[in-house]
Design an enzyme around this catalytic site. Structure first.
Site, mmCIF file in Angstrom:
data_model
loop_
_atom_site.group_PDB
_atom_site.id
_atom_site.type_symbol
_atom_site.label_atom_id
_atom_site.label_comp_id
_atom_site.label_asym_id
_atom_site.label_seq_id
_atom_site.Cartn_x
_atom_site.Cartn_y
_atom_site.Cartn_z
ATOM 1 N N LYS A 40 38.653 41.121 48.994
ATOM 2 C CA LYS A 40 39.535 40.068 48.468
ATOM 3 C C LYS A 40 39.159 39.756 47.022
ATOM 4 O O LYS A 40 38.144 40.245 46.515
ATOM 5 C CB LYS A 40 39.472 38.825 49.358
ATOM 6 C CG LYS A 40 38.124 38.166 49.508
ATOM 7 C CD LYS A 40 38.150 37.220 50.713
ATOM 8 C CE LYS A 40 36.796 36.668 51.032
ATOM 9 N NZ LYS A 40 36.466 35.424 50.381
ATOM 10 N N ARG A 139 35.582 25.439 58.458
ATOM 11 C CA ARG A 139 36.644 25.853 57.540
ATOM 12 C C ARG A 139 37.825 26.278 58.404
ATOM 13 O O ARG A 139 38.350 25.471 59.150
ATOM 14 C CB ARG A 139 36.088 26.974 56.639
ATOM 15 C CG ARG A 139 36.754 27.124 55.313
ATOM 16 C CD ARG A 139 36.004 28.060 54.376
ATOM 17 N NE ARG A 139 35.903 29.419 54.864
ATOM 18 C CZ ARG A 139 35.335 30.423 54.204
ATOM 19 N NH1 ARG A 139 34.796 30.222 53.022
ATOM 20 N NH2 ARG A 139 35.286 31.631 54.699
ATOM 21 N N TYR A 268 30.229 26.306 17.096
ATOM 22 C CA TYR A 268 30.708 24.921 17.133
ATOM 23 C C TYR A 268 29.549 23.930 17.231
ATOM 24 O O TYR A 268 28.657 24.079 18.056
ATOM 25 C CB TYR A 268 31.631 24.725 18.340
ATOM 26 C CG TYR A 268 32.988 25.385 18.164
ATOM 27 C CD1 TYR A 268 33.856 24.970 17.153
ATOM 28 C CD2 TYR A 268 33.387 26.412 18.998
ATOM 29 C CE1 TYR A 268 35.093 25.567 16.986
ATOM 30 C CE2 TYR A 268 34.626 27.015 18.846
ATOM 31 C CZ TYR A 268 35.472 26.587 17.832
ATOM 32 O OH TYR A 268 36.692 27.181 17.661
ATOM 33 N N MET A 316 35.980 30.626 22.684
ATOM 34 C CA MET A 316 37.013 31.129 23.593
ATOM 35 C C MET A 316 37.014 32.667 23.662
ATOM 36 O O MET A 316 37.106 33.261 24.732
ATOM 37 C CB MET A 316 38.390 30.629 23.144
ATOM 38 C CG MET A 316 39.499 30.952 24.122
ATOM 39 S SD MET A 316 41.096 30.358 23.542
ATOM 40 C CE MET A 316 40.895 28.597 23.618
HETATM 41 C C1 LIG Z 1 35.608 35.158 56.297
HETATM 42 C C2 LIG Z 1 34.738 35.963 55.401
HETATM 43 N N1 LIG Z 1 34.124 37.052 55.884
HETATM 44 C C3 LIG Z 1 33.324 37.819 55.126
HETATM 45 C C4 LIG Z 1 33.093 37.509 53.787
HETATM 46 C C5 LIG Z 1 32.174 38.375 52.988
HETATM 47 O O1 LIG Z 1 31.041 37.657 52.590
HETATM 48 P P1 LIG Z 1 29.894 38.352 51.719
HETATM 49 O O2 LIG Z 1 30.510 38.639 50.394
HETATM 50 O O3 LIG Z 1 28.823 37.318 51.630
HETATM 51 O O4 LIG Z 1 29.502 39.585 52.441
HETATM 52 C C6 LIG Z 1 33.691 36.391 53.249
HETATM 53 C C7 LIG Z 1 33.439 36.060 51.834
HETATM 54 O O5 LIG Z 1 33.841 35.145 51.238
HETATM 55 C C8 LIG Z 1 34.552 35.592 54.073
HETATM 56 O O6 LIG Z 1 35.145 34.503 53.578
#
Ligand SMILES: Cc1ncc(COP(=O)(O)O)c(C=O)c1O
Length: 377
Positions: A40, A139, A268, A316
């Site tokens: 992701k 969560r 700055y 920036m």
């Molecule tokens: C639901 C879930 N699983 C797995 C992971 C992977 O975690 P890591 O990058 O610590 O391996 C994440 C990371 O944010 C996550 O939100």
């Protein structure tokens, strides 16, 4: 090159050979469990499609992302992937594209499950899903044990095909005392028979992310969801279950070098003043690129194979480094913001420490506008 050079910003190099090597090292260490590559947030800033394709070449067939659109991009890059899991809350409106892409979202509540089931039925399909249990992360997911029966009810919805069940650790403490993690694992184990009885079969189970995969092999289940370790962070110790190396380098160029006297103010509000005659380099990256302002007067960059302090405030689009006298550095020279040069190295966790954050935020904070170049393909 002389004292100035016109150049456009910075760039990221993603070493695909290292990424594949990391995936292979993790997979080889897991024994019976599989690897779900967490890609992701643009594969933690490494570039989603490139990372997915490279990982597929290393034999990875399961991926996890946060959103439906990311999942579709993974399907295009890794058409044969066995699992593409959406870890966020997929919308009912997304169901037709999830069905088309053979993408499985997690379901996080009875209401969410019903909405996805109705949408799948309306689209004439059955959507594969994984039931997400909240065993202590606080969560997403069905709270266990209070909502275990509700979670089991997902298996009875006509539009859904429950394929998996998962949870996520809030913390994995040091090896000798993983009490909270063990408590979460226990809640997960207690919920499994209830949900699997409703599904009428054994489900694909997963709960560990990188740190648990590294330190708590007893929690492996059918697969582990590994993100940060794939990219080479948090798993440097060769004596542990697996060791991985950083994949991403971030580079820029020296735009101008100038000789300045002692007492010369930089940037700055003149937060840095030279203490002796020296040379200053102006470098083509700044906070708009994700190089955080906290790094001003704290961080280092590599130029000519040496560590050079970042001086003055981060602007920036530009930063400055104090090179010392007679540095030999010239406009156009390569600057390493993250990576290695001439035997010296600066990694994202070093930057993170200066910024009071974690390597995850440094990596995902590198602007998407910055070019990702694949190397080692
Ligand atoms: C639901 C879930 N699983 C797995 C992971 C992977 O975690 P890591 O990058 O610590 O391996 C994440 C990371 O944010 C996550 O939100």
């Amino acid at each position: 090159m002389g004292a100035v050079m016109n150049c456009d910003g910075s760039w990221v190099e993603v070493d695909l050979r290292k990424l594949r090597g990391n995936a292979e090292a993790i997979q080889a260490s897991l024994g019976g469990a599989g690897l779900i590559a967490v890609i992701k947030s643009d594969a933690y800033g490494h570039g989603l499609e490139t990372a997915a394709a490279a990982l597929a070449r290393a034999g990875v067939s399961r991926f996890a992302v946060a959103y439906a659109a990311e999942a579709e991009a993974v399907r295009a890059a890794a058409p044969d992937a066995e699992l593409i899991l959406v870890l966020g809350v997929a919308r009912a409106a997304d169901v037709p594209r999830l069905l088309r892409g053979r993408i499985a979202p997690v379901v996080v509540s009875a209401e969410h499950a019903r909405a996805l089931s109705d949408a799948a039925t309306a689209a004439g399909g059955r959507l594969g899903v994984h039931v997400k249990l909240d065993t202590g992360m606080g969560r997403l997911g069905f709270v266990c044990p209070a909502e275990t029966e509700l979670a089991a009810g997902v298996a009875r919805l006509p539009g859904l095909d429950v394929q998996g069940v998962c949870t996520h650790f809030a913390m994995v403490e040091p090896e000798k005392k993983p009490t909270a993690a063990r408590g979460q694992a226990e809640k997960f184990r207690q919920a499994l028979p209830v949900i699997e009885a409703a599904a009428g079969r054994r489900l694909f189970r997963h709960m560990s992310s990188s740190r648990a995969a590294l330190l708590l092999p007893e929690c492996d289940q059918d697969a582990v969801r590994v993100g940060i370790s794939l990219y080479g962070y948090g798993a440097a110790d060769p004596d542990k279950r697996f060791a991985t190396v950083p994949v991403l380098s971030w580079k820029a160029r020296v735009m101008q070098v100038k000789k300045v006297p002692a007492g010369f103010a930089v940037g700055y509000y003149g937060s840095y003043k030279t203490t002796a005659p020296t040379e200053l380099a102006t470098i083509s990256c700044g906070y708009a690129d994700g190089y955080q302002r906290h790094l001003g007067n704290k961080g280092h960059v590599l130029i000519g194979g040496k560590r050079r302090p970042v001086v003055g405030r981060v602007s920036m689009n530009w930063i400055s480094a104090d090179l010392g006298p007679d540095s030999g550095v010239r406009a156009g020279d390569e600057v390493v913001l993250i990576g290695e040069q001439g035997g010296a190295s600066i990694w994202a966790d070093e930057l993170a420490k200066h910024c009071g954050t974690i390597a995850y935020e440094i990596l995902t904070g590198i602007s998407r506008q910055i070019e990702r170049r694949a190397v080692g393909a």
